[in-house]
Scaffold this motif. Structure first.
Motif, mmCIF file in Angstrom:
data_model
loop_
_atom_site.group_PDB
_atom_site.id
_atom_site.type_symbol
_atom_site.label_atom_id
_atom_site.label_comp_id
_atom_site.label_asym_id
_atom_site.label_seq_id
_atom_site.Cartn_x
_atom_site.Cartn_y
_atom_site.Cartn_z
ATOM 1 N N VAL A 67 -3.237 0.381 -18.186
ATOM 2 C CA VAL A 67 -1.900 -0.225 -18.089
ATOM 3 C C VAL A 67 -1.273 0.268 -16.797
ATOM 4 N N SER A 68 -0.775 -0.640 -15.964
ATOM 5 C CA SER A 68 -0.188 -0.269 -14.678
ATOM 6 C C SER A 68 1.185 0.366 -14.868
ATOM 7 N N ALA A 114 1.244 0.124 -8.557
ATOM 8 C CA ALA A 114 2.602 -0.423 -8.656
ATOM 9 C C ALA A 114 2.813 -1.611 -7.737
ATOM 10 N N GLY A 115 1.999 -1.718 -6.679
ATOM 11 C CA GLY A 115 2.120 -2.829 -5.742
ATOM 12 C C GLY A 115 1.410 -4.088 -6.189
ATOM 13 N N GLY A 116 0.678 -4.012 -7.299
ATOM 14 C CA GLY A 116 -0.001 -5.194 -7.829
ATOM 15 C C GLY A 116 -1.440 -5.353 -7.407
ATOM 16 N N THR A 117 -2.003 -4.376 -6.665
ATOM 17 C CA THR A 117 -3.410 -4.438 -6.278
ATOM 18 C C THR A 117 -4.275 -3.916 -7.416
ATOM 19 N N VAL A 118 -5.312 -4.661 -7.748
ATOM 20 C CA VAL A 118 -6.229 -4.311 -8.833
ATOM 21 C C VAL A 118 -7.572 -3.910 -8.237
ATOM 22 N N VAL A 119 -8.217 -2.917 -8.818
ATOM 23 C CA VAL A 119 -9.553 -2.520 -8.382
ATOM 24 C C VAL A 119 -10.521 -2.571 -9.553
ATOM 25 N N LYS A 137 -11.567 -4.950 -4.596
ATOM 26 C CA LYS A 137 -10.142 -4.927 -4.888
ATOM 27 C C LYS A 137 -9.644 -6.365 -4.879
ATOM 28 N N TRP A 138 -8.651 -6.614 -5.737
ATOM 29 C CA TRP A 138 -7.999 -7.913 -5.790
ATOM 30 C C TRP A 138 -6.546 -7.751 -5.352
ATOM 31 N N SER A 139 -6.117 -8.528 -4.375
ATOM 32 C CA SER A 139 -4.717 -8.516 -3.941
ATOM 33 C C SER A 139 -3.849 -9.126 -5.030
ATOM 34 N N ASN A 162 -4.094 4.462 -6.061
ATOM 35 C CA ASN A 162 -2.750 5.033 -6.104
ATOM 36 C C ASN A 162 -1.746 4.125 -5.399
ATOM 37 N N SER A 163 -0.499 4.565 -5.341
ATOM 38 C CA SER A 163 0.563 3.736 -4.766
ATOM 39 C C SER A 163 0.389 3.522 -3.273
ATOM 40 N N ALA A 164 -0.352 4.411 -2.601
ATOM 41 C CA ALA A 164 -0.601 4.276 -1.173
ATOM 42 C C ALA A 164 -1.782 3.366 -0.871
ATOM 43 N N GLY A 165 -2.507 2.958 -1.916
ATOM 44 C CA GLY A 165 -3.643 2.075 -1.725
ATOM 45 C C GLY A 165 -4.976 2.764 -1.582
ATOM 46 N N THR A 166 -5.013 4.094 -1.702
ATOM 47 C CA THR A 166 -6.283 4.808 -1.667
ATOM 48 C C THR A 166 -7.033 4.562 -2.972
ATOM 49 N N ILE A 167 -8.308 4.238 -2.838
ATOM 50 C CA ILE A 167 -9.131 3.867 -3.989
ATOM 51 C C ILE A 167 -10.210 4.917 -4.211
#
Length: 205
Positions: A67-68, A114-119, A137-139, A162-167
């Motif tokens: 859950v995001s 939180a930005g809506g990017t899914v991995v 990743k999905w935008s 994470n919120s910074a986009g690091t996967i």
């Protein structure tokens, strides 16, 4: 004579109050800091339960993974006995199927930031065997991007963002050993093996 014990699904509040959520989500699996809970209910359906008691039916064969922070559930739908397709569910339970990479016939979403990017990952299977698996990743608009593999391998999965986009996730090497890896937000063409100092260990995939 043995006795059969009946277990109930419950939720503990921060003050220790216990709430029986069995009528809503008999098998809770995941939740977020805001108190949203998701899991499985009756007839093989997945459910999402808000702190205020609002219940959303995620559909039959839903397999919830996380859950995001905003309350969106991600995971997959079973489309056969051995294959799934990645899904993002809206707050009202409406599903959006996420695309796979070309030639791939199996996928799963693992986490959304939180930005809506899914991995997650997509894969190609043949007769229930994984031939290749690629972290993706999905935008927010559903656009899919393949993440790099380690050299000589076609085996990777993304698990966290994470919120910074690091996967973060895992990737196999040419000897089929599995490693923890990180994909930086500024360069998806490199898979950095955790524990290896600032050097390129992945190619363009």
């Amino acid at each position: 004579m043995s006795k059969t014990r009946s277990q109930r699904a419950v939720k503990w509040s921060t003050d220790g109050t216990v709430e029986d959520i069995s009528p809503y989500v008999p098998t809770p699996e995941v939740g977020n800091d805001a108190g949203v809970i998701s899991g499985w209910g009756t007839s093989g359906h997945g459910y999402r339960l808000d702190p205020n008691g609002t219940l959303a039916d995620l559909g039959k064969t839903a397999y919830v993974i996380s859950v995001s922070p905003g309350g969106f559930v991600v995971g997959s739908f079973y489309i056969s006995a051995w294959a799934t397709t990645a899904v993002r569910w809206a707050l009202d339970g409406t599903p959006t199927t996420l695309p796979s990479l070309p030639t791939h016939n199996n996928s799963s979403a693992r986490e959304m930031n939180a930005g809506g990017t899914v991995v997650g990952f997509t894969s190609r299977t043949e007769q229930m065997n994984y031939v290749e698996t690629n972290a993706v990743k999905w935008s927010p608009d559903g656009t899919i991007t393949a993440l790099a593999n380690l050299p000589g391998s076609k085996d990777s999965e993304a698990h966290l963002i994470n919120s910074a986009g690091t996967i973060a996730g895992s990737a196999g090497d040419s000897a089929k050993n599995s490693h923890t890896v990180v994909w930086r937000s500024w360069n998806r063409s490199r898979a950095l093996q955790v524990g290896v100092p600032e050097q390129r260990v992945g190619g363009s995939g």
